[in-house]
Design an enzyme around this catalytic site. Sequence first.
Site, PDB file in Angstrom:
ATOM      1  N   HIS A  61       0.862  -1.184   0.000  1.00  0.00           N
ATOM      2  CA  HIS A  61       0.000   0.000   0.000  1.00  0.00           C
ATOM      3  C   HIS A  61       0.894   1.227   0.000  1.00  0.00           C
ATOM      4  O   HIS A  61       1.717   1.411   0.891  1.00  0.00           O
ATOM      5  CB  HIS A  61      -0.923   0.016   1.219  1.00  0.00           C
ATOM      6  N   CYS A  62       0.727   2.079  -0.995  1.00  0.00           N
ATOM      7  CA  CYS A  62       1.566   3.266  -1.152  1.00  0.00           C
ATOM      8  C   CYS A  62       0.816   4.485  -0.628  1.00  0.00           C
ATOM      9  O   CYS A  62      -0.205   4.887  -1.200  1.00  0.00           O
ATOM     10  CB  CYS A  62       1.950   3.468  -2.618  1.00  0.00           C
ATOM     11  N   GLY A  63       1.333   5.071   0.458  1.00  0.00           N
ATOM     12  CA  GLY A  63       0.700   6.257   1.023  1.00  0.00           C
ATOM     13  C   GLY A  63       0.779   7.457   0.099  1.00  0.00           C
ATOM     14  O   GLY A  63      -0.128   8.303   0.090  1.00  0.00           O
TER      15      GLY A  63
END
Length: 393
Positions: free
Chosen positions: A189-191
């Site tokens: 998951h890429c913030g």
Amino acid sequence: MAVQWALVCHGIITTLVIVSFLCGQWPIFQGTFIERIHNFITFGAYDYFLRFVGWVCGDRGMNAVLSVEYYCCYRSNPTLQIFYLAILSTTYYFIVTSSFVYIPNYYLGEIHRYISVLAVGVGVVLFLLTSFSDPGTVTKKNVSQYVSAYPYDDVIYSEKECSTCKIWKPARSKHCSVCDRCVARFDHHCGWMNNCIGERNTRYFMAFLCWHFFLCLYGAIAIIFILASRLKEMRIIHILTVYYGVENSVRGLAPHLAQWLLSSYNTQILLMVFLAIVSLLMAAFFGYHAKLCFTNTTTNETYKWQDHISLQRKINEAKASAAALKASISGLNSESKPPESKWKSYFRRSPLRDAEAVVTKNIYDKGVVHNLCEIIFPYSTRSSFVQAKEKSG
């Protein structure tokens, strides 16, 4: 002179903070002051801040800070997306206001003004594609197709149901607690994107990293050419050597040129250093993920393989220790034998060394060409996937 030294110190401190924050956990920095600075920035400073808030505002203040932390770190939110756009727009604004006045010059034509706008625009488009495209959400309608596309290896993936979505969990998928959905071929998951990187948008993510590496590199090199052009057009080297008697060598000219550049073009130099650092970081991130793509592995799977290898080593070591203990006990109970040669016992391979070897086989790695095709043309975008979905429907 004091202003020049202040600018130099500012650049050094900024570089140190950025490198420590982004790279402090790299193995090369273990046990160094870079790692200690990273730990302070990521954990220590926040802990001291929480204590200060608790001391000043009490429990209500701490609960408010913890609520903000929960929202920013554990819930889907656009904070880092806004931060990215702010960094990009601010950096480009300073480049335009400080450097465009020197274009065209001896080395750069006027076309570079328009190329820069196009390059930044493409970067924003790739950012939006990665942020808002479907990463490969697994639903009841397509779960059977994903199960067929990604077989279970019965090592790090086995048949089971997602406890949250209540649907069958395909191999290589994971339920993202931030997005609250199962994602096929889940990487991470890429913030920064406020989105998962999965089966359908890994190609956009890789293009984003690659493009931003070249974008930052292009900006840094363009500023170098601008400064070189100013040196040539103003004949600084000629003035230093002829009128001030400075030795015409790198060693003699370097301190005078550095002093002149820092006093006259400090903004351009800070921008150049910043862009160079970011380009190196982008190159490192792109290289890491390119290696994963070449071997058809995900970031999530690297952690799974690490856990599997660690567990198997412990099991093998326990078995080897038990076998060695059993052999020792049986040796004591058996009839006395002539002592083994010291040289033979010295060169005999320890069973614990054999226990360290753990065989791993990635069944999803089918060669570089096939692996790259799987990234560029995901299974769920192929006609065979759609036809299988229609048949199952």
